[in-house]
Design a protein around this motif. Structure first.
Motif, short mmCIF file in Angstrom:
data_model
loop_
_atom_site.label_atom_id
_atom_site.label_comp_id
_atom_site.label_asym_id
_atom_site.label_seq_id
_atom_site.Cartn_x
_atom_site.Cartn_y
_atom_site.Cartn_z
N LYS A 93 17.56 84.26 88.59
CA LYS A 93 17.83 85.07 89.79
C LYS A 93 16.76 86.15 89.97
CE LYS A 93 21.66 85.09 92.08
NZ LYS A 93 22.89 85.59 92.69
N ILE A 94 16.35 86.75 88.84
CA ILE A 94 15.33 87.81 88.89
C ILE A 94 13.99 87.21 89.34
CG2 ILE A 94 14.06 89.53 87.51
CD1 ILE A 94 16.99 90.30 87.78
N THR A 95 13.65 86.05 88.80
CA THR A 95 12.40 85.39 89.17
C THR A 95 12.39 85.07 90.66
OG1 THR A 95 12.21 84.43 86.98
CG2 THR A 95 10.90 83.40 88.70
N ASP A 151 10.85 90.72 81.26
CA ASP A 151 9.39 90.64 81.45
C ASP A 151 8.99 89.21 81.81
OD1 ASP A 151 9.08 93.27 80.81
OD2 ASP A 151 8.38 92.93 78.75
N ALA A 152 9.59 88.25 81.09
CA ALA A 152 9.26 86.85 81.34
C ALA A 152 9.70 86.43 82.74
CB ALA A 152 9.93 85.97 80.28
N ALA A 153 10.83 86.99 83.18
CA ALA A 153 11.37 86.61 84.50
C ALA A 153 10.55 87.23 85.63
CB ALA A 153 12.83 87.03 84.61
N ASN A 205 12.99 96.43 81.97
CA ASN A 205 11.87 95.67 81.40
C ASN A 205 10.72 96.62 81.06
OD1 ASN A 205 10.62 96.20 83.84
ND2 ASN A 205 10.09 94.07 84.29
N THR A 206 9.63 96.06 80.55
CA THR A 206 8.55 96.92 80.07
C THR A 206 7.97 97.81 81.17
OG1 THR A 206 8.02 95.27 78.40
CG2 THR A 206 6.31 96.88 78.89
#
Ligand code: ZN
Length: 553
Positions: free
Chosen positions: A104-106, A142-144, A162-163
């Motif tokens: 969803k974030i992506t 972060d990955a998303a 996230n970062t």
């Protein structure tokens, strides 16, 4: 011509009218003059009052209740959030894993320019229900969305950043936790992204805030959903000037769809403790649409973040023992000041340590400065651990516990994992509290946790059924009569409004919920699903359900 000689503006007839008056009289029809109820009685008598100018609605046997109240909500903030946040909650959307949250974030990241904030929300205690048995961490986020700052809150007490978001908030390996909050670090001393209670403000302070215009839209958005469930009153905990201004403008414009009693948060809020005292305004200030219902403060954190303060450690996490956000001295001083200034005080206390602090503070203030009709509340009291000693303090001081039936309905299993069976013995002891003469109501804590739905909560008070179909503490089930009273007269009393709201009697405000079925006539577990066909606020139809069989607005 006297006003009584005029015909009514609105007549609702051919109904079962549950008046919720002192003797729970049932009537067949109700007549409204302007914004107030003028007559209640048999269909024959009431119909006879109507003439050509009267709007007459044949309810074809439907059930009329007084408009319902949700007495503990986070509405102005929550409404704006509902409109703008990425929804990763598991109860009402189909997001069931960290993987799905990431998707969803992506997806959201693909729709907005790099560098712009993605703010999302999940459900309280979602970590208990996801297969991974944890919250996402900063690396998952972060990955998303590697190019966006991302913050996602799970309930009110936990935020994962996230970062990029941590950088903007200035949180690094050396960051000290603010008092009343916690920053989680991993084995290498790096922040994991999890921020608890006051530490969440480090991120919140760099996320763009809602303007009062956005808040107005949010209120309208959330209010529409209330009306669809027969809710005509809320007690909203407000924390900032924008939400109060939003409400006031909606009143001025004549567009506020439901009545609002605001509980102004005075610690950990954008509103300073002194402001309200300096103004000399006391509880009750306002009008039938918007009123100051009291002040609010929170002693401990939330159970959903393992930060409610219990004497015993958490079962699933013995290292956590909760957080105290206000020390006893500050609490006593604040409670006494507001008590003396003519305010009703609402204190959030979830863990038993916090409960005892709240009860102690209130008893001290009442002893030093007795006041007959104070109606001080303790929020979340009545969920669990109301033992005989606490019940004694509560009844002796006429304190109003405000439990949260949706906690039982939605997160019962997670609560069991978290604080264990023993602490949940005799929990949500609504029946005992009513028996003790306390005018109990129940607040949802929505709309961000779960939607406001007082009929759902009313039904759950009777059925004791959870979301997953389990029955909890059947001996604390209340009668349909008592459950209806909880969300009508008891809630009106709770807001000092029993003279104008809470029952269908001449002179009171014309606010009604028209139900497709009578709660007395359906199985307890079905009450929550009864459709609301029409909602009347201030004598006007404020909601009408499309497809309500044979009903014409
Ligand atoms: Zn709350």
């Amino acid at each position: 011509m006297s006003i009584a000689a005029l015909s009514p503006d609105l007549v609702l007839t051919n109904a079962t009218v549950l008046t919720v008056d002192a003797t729970d009289t049932e009537a067949e029809a109700v007549a409204v003059w302007g914004t107030r109820i003028g007559a209640v009685g048999s269909a024959r008598d009431i119909d006879a009052l109507a003439d050509g100018r009267t709007k007459k609605i044949d309810l074809k046997g439907r059930c009329v209740l007084p408009g319902l109240t949700d007495p503990h909500v986070h509405f102005a903030d929550g409404g704006a959030a509902m409109m703008s946040r990425v929804d990763c909650r598991d109860f009402y959307s189909n997001v069931r894993s960290i993987q799905q949250i990431a998707e969803k974030i992506t997806e959201q990241a693909s729709k907005q320019p790099p560098g712009t904030w993605i703010v999302a929300h999940g459900s309280p205690m979602q970590n208990f229900r996801m297969p991974e048995k944890r919250f996402p961490d900063r690396r998952d986020l972060d990955a998303a969305a590697p190019d966006h700052p991302v913050a996602i809150n799970f309930g009110a007490h936990i935020t994962i950043a996230n970062t990029k978001a941590l950088e903007l908030a200035g949180i690094d390996a050396a960051a000290p936790a603010p008092a009343g909050g916690a920053i989680e670090f991993d084995g290498n001393g790096e922040p994991t992204g999890k921020l608890v209670e006051r530490a969440q403000f480090l991120v919140r302070s760099v996320v763009p805030k809602y303007s009062y215009e956005q808040m107005k839209e949010g209120v309208l958005f959330a209010a529409e959903r209330c009306l669809a469930r027969g809710i005509t009153n809320i007690h909203d905990i407000v924390t900032n000037d924008a939400s109060i201004r939003a409400y006031q403008e909606l009143v001025d414009e004549g567009t506020l769809p439901i009545r609002v009693s605001i509980l102004i948060r005075v610690i950990e809020a954008a509103i300073r403790k002194e402001s309200l005292l300096n103004l000399g305004i006391k509880t009750g200030f306002g009008n039938d649409w918007l009123r100051i219902g009291g002040v609010k403060m929170s002693i401990d954190g939330g159970i959903t973040g393992h930060v409610a303060k219990f004497y015993e450690p958490y079962v699933d996490d013995p290292c956590h023992e909760g957080l105290i956000r206000i020390e006893q001295d500050e609490l006593d001083e604040t409670v006494e000041a507001y008590h003396r200034a003519g305010h009703r005080v609402c204190i959030h206390a979830i863990g038993d340590v916090a409960m005892d602090m709240a009860l102690l503070s209130l008893e001290k203030a009442l002893k030093a400065h007795p006041r007959e009709d104070h109606r001080h509340r303790v929020e979340h009291l009545g969920n669990w651990l109301v033992n005989d000693a606490r019940m004694d303090v509560i009844t002796r001081n006429r304190i109003l516990p405000v439990p949260n039936i949706p906690f039982m309905h939605f997160i019962w299993e997670s609560l069991l994992d978290c604080i264990g069976e023993k602490r949940l013995e005799n929990s949500f002891n609504i029946r005992d509290m009513l028996k003790a003469g306390l005018q109990i109501t129940s607040g949802s804590d929505g709309p961000a946790y779960w939607p406001l739905d007082s009929l759902r909560d009313l039904g759950t008070a009777v059925s004791r059924r959870t979301w997953t179909g389990k029955t909890v503490g059947a001996d604390q089930a209340v009668s349909v009569r008592d459950a209806i009273r909880m969300f009508t007269v008891n809630a009106a009393y709770n807001a000092f409004e029993e003279k104008i709201k809470g029952s269908i009697e001449p002179g009171k405000l014309a606010d009604f919920a028209v139900l497709a079925e009578n709660p007395y006539a359906v199985a307890p577990e079905k009450i929550k699903d009864i459709p609301v066909d029409m909602t009347v606020v201030n004598g006007k139809i404020a909601f009408f359900r499309d497809g309500a069989d044979g009903l014409e607005a």
